[in-house]
Write a protein that holds these residues in place. Structure first.
Motif, PDB file in Angstrom:
ATOM      1  N   ASP A 177     -10.083 -14.861   3.525  1.00 23.98           N
ATOM      2  CA  ASP A 177      -9.599 -14.682   1.895  1.00 23.98           C
ATOM      3  C   ASP A 177     -10.749 -13.380   2.052  1.00 23.98           C
ATOM      4  N   GLU A 178     -11.037 -13.317   3.474  1.00 20.35           N
ATOM      5  CA  GLU A 178     -12.007 -11.597   3.504  1.00 20.35           C
ATOM      6  C   GLU A 178     -10.727 -10.958   3.987  1.00 20.35           C
ATOM      7  N   SER A 179      -9.560 -10.705   4.030  1.00 22.05           N
ATOM      8  CA  SER A 179      -8.727 -10.437   5.159  1.00 22.05           C
ATOM      9  C   SER A 179      -7.896 -10.401   4.223  1.00 22.05           C
ATOM     10  N   ALA A 180      -7.180 -10.836   2.937  1.00 26.21           N
ATOM     11  CA  ALA A 180      -6.255 -10.770   2.107  1.00 26.21           C
ATOM     12  C   ALA A 180      -6.274  -9.615   1.812  1.00 26.21           C
ATOM     13  N   PRO A 181      -7.073  -9.103   0.962  1.00 21.18           N
ATOM     14  CA  PRO A 181      -7.703  -8.443  -0.549  1.00 21.18           C
ATOM     15  C   PRO A 181      -6.950  -7.083   0.601  1.00 21.18           C
ATOM     16  N   LYS A 182      -7.134  -7.222   1.761  1.00 19.87           N
ATOM     17  CA  LYS A 182      -6.702  -5.662   2.461  1.00 19.87           C
ATOM     18  C   LYS A 182      -5.480  -5.564   1.767  1.00 19.87           C
ATOM     19  N   VAL A 183      -4.648  -6.762   2.896  1.00 19.68           N
ATOM     20  CA  VAL A 183      -3.346  -5.902   2.724  1.00 19.68           C
ATOM     21  C   VAL A 183      -2.851  -6.386   0.725  1.00 19.68           C
ATOM     22  N   LEU A 184      -3.442  -7.414   0.342  1.00 17.18           N
ATOM     23  CA  LEU A 184      -2.679  -6.712  -1.586  1.00 17.18           C
ATOM     24  C   LEU A 184      -3.434  -6.078  -2.420  1.00 17.18           C
ATOM     25  N   SER A 185      -4.230  -4.775  -1.151  1.00 17.41           N
ATOM     26  CA  SER A 185      -4.322  -3.789  -1.991  1.00 17.41           C
ATOM     27  C   SER A 185      -2.963  -2.809  -1.828  1.00 17.41           C
ATOM     28  N   LEU A 186      -2.684  -3.133  -1.123  1.00 13.70           N
ATOM     29  CA  LEU A 186      -1.377  -2.559  -0.492  1.00 13.70           C
ATOM     30  C   LEU A 186      -0.465  -2.116  -2.221  1.00 13.70           C
ATOM     31  N   VAL A 187      -0.621  -3.624  -2.292  1.00 15.59           N
ATOM     32  CA  VAL A 187       0.763  -3.401  -3.727  1.00 15.59           C
ATOM     33  C   VAL A 187      -0.638  -3.627  -5.071  1.00 15.59           C
ATOM     34  N   LYS A 188      -1.528  -4.219  -5.057  1.00 12.92           N
ATOM     35  CA  LYS A 188      -2.594  -3.551  -6.765  1.00 12.92           C
ATOM     36  C   LYS A 188      -3.287  -2.638  -6.665  1.00 12.92           C
ATOM     37  N   HIS A 189      -2.908  -1.988  -5.545  1.00 18.78           N
ATOM     38  CA  HIS A 189      -3.561  -0.280  -5.921  1.00 18.78           C
ATOM     39  C   HIS A 189      -2.785   0.641  -6.227  1.00 18.78           C
ATOM     40  N   PRO A 190      -2.759   1.283  -7.526  1.00 17.54           N
ATOM     41  CA  PRO A 190      -1.498   1.940  -7.446  1.00 17.54           C
ATOM     42  C   PRO A 190      -0.977   2.800  -6.903  1.00 17.54           C
ATOM     43  N   VAL A 191      -2.440   4.105  -6.180  1.00 20.19           N
ATOM     44  CA  VAL A 191      -1.941   4.897  -5.485  1.00 20.19           C
ATOM     45  C   VAL A 191      -1.476   4.465  -3.918  1.00 20.19           C
ATOM     46  N   LEU A 192      -2.494   3.233  -3.699  1.00 21.12           N
ATOM     47  CA  LEU A 192      -1.938   3.401  -2.191  1.00 21.12           C
ATOM     48  C   LEU A 192      -0.029   2.423  -2.241  1.00 21.12           C
ATOM     49  N   ARG A 193      -0.264   1.738  -3.688  1.00 19.80           N
ATOM     50  CA  ARG A 193       1.129   1.095  -3.399  1.00 19.80           C
ATOM     51  C   ARG A 193       2.421   1.892  -3.303  1.00 19.80           C
ATOM     52  N   TRP A 194       1.787   3.543  -4.123  1.00 23.33           N
ATOM     53  CA  TRP A 194       3.244   4.754  -4.156  1.00 23.33           C
ATOM     54  C   TRP A 194       3.777   5.329  -3.009  1.00 23.33           C
ATOM     55  N   ARG A 195       2.113   5.124  -2.899  1.00 20.79           N
ATOM     56  CA  ARG A 195       1.930   6.141  -0.945  1.00 20.79           C
ATOM     57  C   ARG A 195       2.633   5.158  -0.384  1.00 20.79           C
ATOM     58  N   THR A 196       2.467   4.429  -0.134  1.00 23.13           N
ATOM     59  CA  THR A 196       2.969   2.954   0.912  1.00 23.13           C
ATOM     60  C   THR A 196       4.941   2.621   0.689  1.00 23.13           C
ATOM     61  N   VAL A 197       5.338   2.671  -0.761  1.00 17.92           N
ATOM     62  CA  VAL A 197       7.550   3.126  -1.057  1.00 17.92           C
ATOM     63  C   VAL A 197       7.988   4.326  -0.437  1.00 17.92           C
ATOM     64  N   ILE A 198       6.377   5.167  -0.793  1.00 23.35           N
ATOM     65  CA  ILE A 198       7.257   7.189  -0.616  1.00 23.35           C
ATOM     66  C   ILE A 198       7.618   6.143   1.136  1.00 23.35           C
ATOM     67  N   LEU A 199       6.794   5.990   2.272  1.00 19.52           N
ATOM     68  CA  LEU A 199       6.611   6.282   2.914  1.00 19.52           C
ATOM     69  C   LEU A 199       7.572   5.743   3.777  1.00 19.52           C
ATOM     70  N   MET A 200       7.677   4.174   3.300  1.00 11.93           N
ATOM     71  CA  MET A 200       8.962   3.220   3.698  1.00 11.93           C
ATOM     72  C   MET A 200       9.663   3.226   3.549  1.00 11.93           C
ATOM     73  N   TYR A 201      10.834   4.437   2.715  1.00 10.26           N
ATOM     74  CA  TYR A 201      11.571   5.213   2.120  1.00 10.26           C
ATOM     75  C   TYR A 201      12.248   6.385   3.963  1.00 10.26           C
ATOM     76  N   ILE A 202      10.343   7.021   3.945  1.00 13.53           N
ATOM     77  CA  ILE A 202      10.699   8.290   4.856  1.00 13.53           C
ATOM     78  C   ILE A 202      10.692   7.520   6.850  1.00 13.53           C
ATOM     79  N   TRP A 203      10.302   6.481   6.218  1.00  7.45           N
ATOM     80  CA  TRP A 203       9.957   5.349   7.720  1.00  7.45           C
ATOM     81  C   TRP A 203      11.567   4.622   8.136  1.00  7.45           C
ATOM     82  N   TYR A 204      12.050   4.600   7.483  1.00  6.30           N
ATOM     83  CA  TYR A 204      13.750   3.748   6.730  1.00  6.30           C
ATOM     84  C   TYR A 204      14.101   4.876   7.347  1.00  6.30           C
TER      85      TYR A 204
END
Length: 492
Positions: free
Chosen positions: A268-295
């Motif tokens: 329950d302590e580590s879960a928020p870290k993973v969910l932060s990629l989705v729930k935080h707007p800055v990190l969510r948008w950043r991760t989506v862009i990086l996923m496209y670049i890696w792809y």
């Protein structure tokens, strides 16, 4: 003492760590041979059918077809031509689908069970099913064996990469990571050399798999990761491994005493870290862009590598050059990203645009366009630049996330890169015409320029700019980067 202090006392990259890192880095030669196996084992030789209508049955086709090249492949053994040609691409797709599964499964397993046992298990079954593919009596068994090899190869190489990093101090992580990428490129050339001298595909698959036995037996002597042991609260074993490293580094009288560790973090302590990629707007948008670049990087990289045989000239020379051309890519990208006038974003954008246009031009140029403007030469330039872009995205990604949230997004980005090599429209198009896959690679690589511009500069880029601009503008650039990197922490 803390773990990083212990590494400082032991030596961050002493003789013992150099031996361990060198061994695991050399493992990439075996990984490359398995990854690129289908390039030669699935090569399509020239053939002639001595009747107008193509026989419907395989037995009839065997009577009327004549292969003219001096090598064998799964194409010559199971007559994978015309309407059966898609099966070669299908084997390649199954292998990379296996890599995708391996990356998903082996990471959490190694976190729970330990690096060494998961790595050894993956390498063991990689070797076993590698031999199963070499002796496969039918296409179906060969394809299934390659799928399982993909799972084991992807998972095992991922854990071995983590082990390489965790044996050394943090200041050498980028160095050992870069050596791993360079050795994989050299491994492609080694595989081409093997293919040149071994023209029978079963012998080639057998010989390419044999180094796995050597690596497995020597891997039994590897110590467990001291960082993993410490994270699990097993400080005594971590101290023992560090003492072993210190002894190998010539520090016999050094005594290591680590501070007590709380052990594994609760779920329950580590879960928020993973969910932060989705729930935080800055990190969510950043991760989506990086996923496209890696792809995109992976799509162009493997698209060029796995289709080395589609270009004219010697097949084995093409494969070797596609590997060796990556060697100058690393110093090239390191030169530009350390310059304040280029930095990470501009350099990566330029490399991807060049690779995209190189793919486009290879579809338009005739084979006799000359040495420097031939499709093969431009494809090699494209491979070098996309390899440099791939190296940059590894570095850039780690700099765009806070330290407390750096490992989690890399798993998602690895999945995106491996997904690019699984069944895709690009491979279906390639069955119609070898170069038609460029239709999918080229526009995505060129379009990535606009996508990369939406990412912020990293803190290192800001510091580089302030280095040559000592006024308010340069200092403000570094400050803005720093504040942006701390944004995630501030909202928690």
């Amino acid at each position: 003492m803390e773990l990083d202090e212990a590494f400082g006392a032991v030596g961050e990259f002493g003789r013992s760590q150099q031996r361990l890192a060198a061994f695991l880095v050399l493992l990439q030669v075996y990984v490359a041979c398995q990854s690129m196996l289908i390039v030669l084992v699935g090569a399509v030789p020239q053939y002639h059918i001595n009747q107008e209508e193509i026989p419907a049955s395989r037995d009839e086709l065997a009577k009327h077809i004549q292969f003219t090249d001096n090598f064998t492949s799964i194409v010559t053994e199971w007559y994978l031509i015309k309407q059966e040609a898609y099966k070669v691409s299908l084997v390649s797709s199954l292998f990379f689908a296996g890599l995708l599964i391996g990356n998903i499964a082996f990471g959490p397993l190694s976190d729970k069970l330990g690096r060494k046992p998961v790595y050894l298990s993956g390498l063991f079954f990689d070797v076993i099913f590698g031999y199963a593919a070499a002796f496969a009596p039918s296409y179906e068994i060969f394809a299934m064996s390659r799928f399982i090899v993909g799972i084991m190869n992807g998972g095992m190489s991922l854990v071995s990469f983590v082990l390489t990093q965790e044996y050394v101090g943090k200041s050498f992580w980028s160095f050992t990571g870069s050596l791993t990428n360079l050795t994989f490129a050299v491994g492609i050339a080694v595989y081409a050399l093997l293919g040149y001298y071994i023209r029978q595909w079963r012998y080639l698959a057998f010989v390419s798999n044999c180094p796995g036995i050597f690596f497995f037996l020597l891997s039994l002597l590897l110590p467990e990761s001291p960082r993993w042991l410490y994270s699990q609260g097993n400080t005594i074993e971590a101290e023992r491994v560090l003492q072993y490293l210190a002894l190998g580094n010539g520090k016999e009288r050094l005594t290591i005493k680590l501070k007590a560790c709380a052990g594994t973090m609760k779920t329950d302590e580590s879960a928020p870290k993973v969910l932060s990629l989705v729930k935080h707007p800055v990190l969510r948008w950043r991760t989506v862009i990086l996923m496209y670049i890696w792809y995109v990087c992976s799509l162009v990289y493997y698209g060029l590598t796995l289709n080395a045989g589609e270009l004219g000239g010697n097949l084995y020379l093409n494969v070797a050059l596609y590997g060796l051309v990556e060697v100058p890519a690393f110093p090239l990208c390191m030169f530009f990203i350390e310059k304040p006038w280029s930095g990470r974003r501009k350099t990566m954008t330029s490399f991807l645009i060049f690779a995209g246009f190189a793919c486009i031009i290879t579809m338009l140029l005739p084979e006799n366009a000359g040495l420097f403007f031939s499709p093969a030469s431009l494809a090699l330039c494209g491979k070098m630049t996309v390899s440099a872009a791939f190296n940059i995205v590894y570095i850039y990604t780690s700099e765009l996330y806070p330290t407390v949230l750096r490992a989690e997004p890399e798993g998602s980005l690895m999945l995106a890169s491996q997904a690019s090599a699984s069944p895709s429209p690009r491979q279906l198009a390639s069955t119609l015409h070898p170069a038609s896959g460029r239709v999918f690679e080229s526009p995505m690589a060129v379009a990535s320029a606009d996508v990369i511009s939406r990412l912020p500069p990293s803190l290192i880029d800001g510091c580089l700019k302030s280095r040559c601009n000592t006024g308010l503008r340069g200092s403000f650039s570094a400050l803005v980067c720093l504040l942006e990197m701390l944004a995630w922490v501030s909202v928690q």
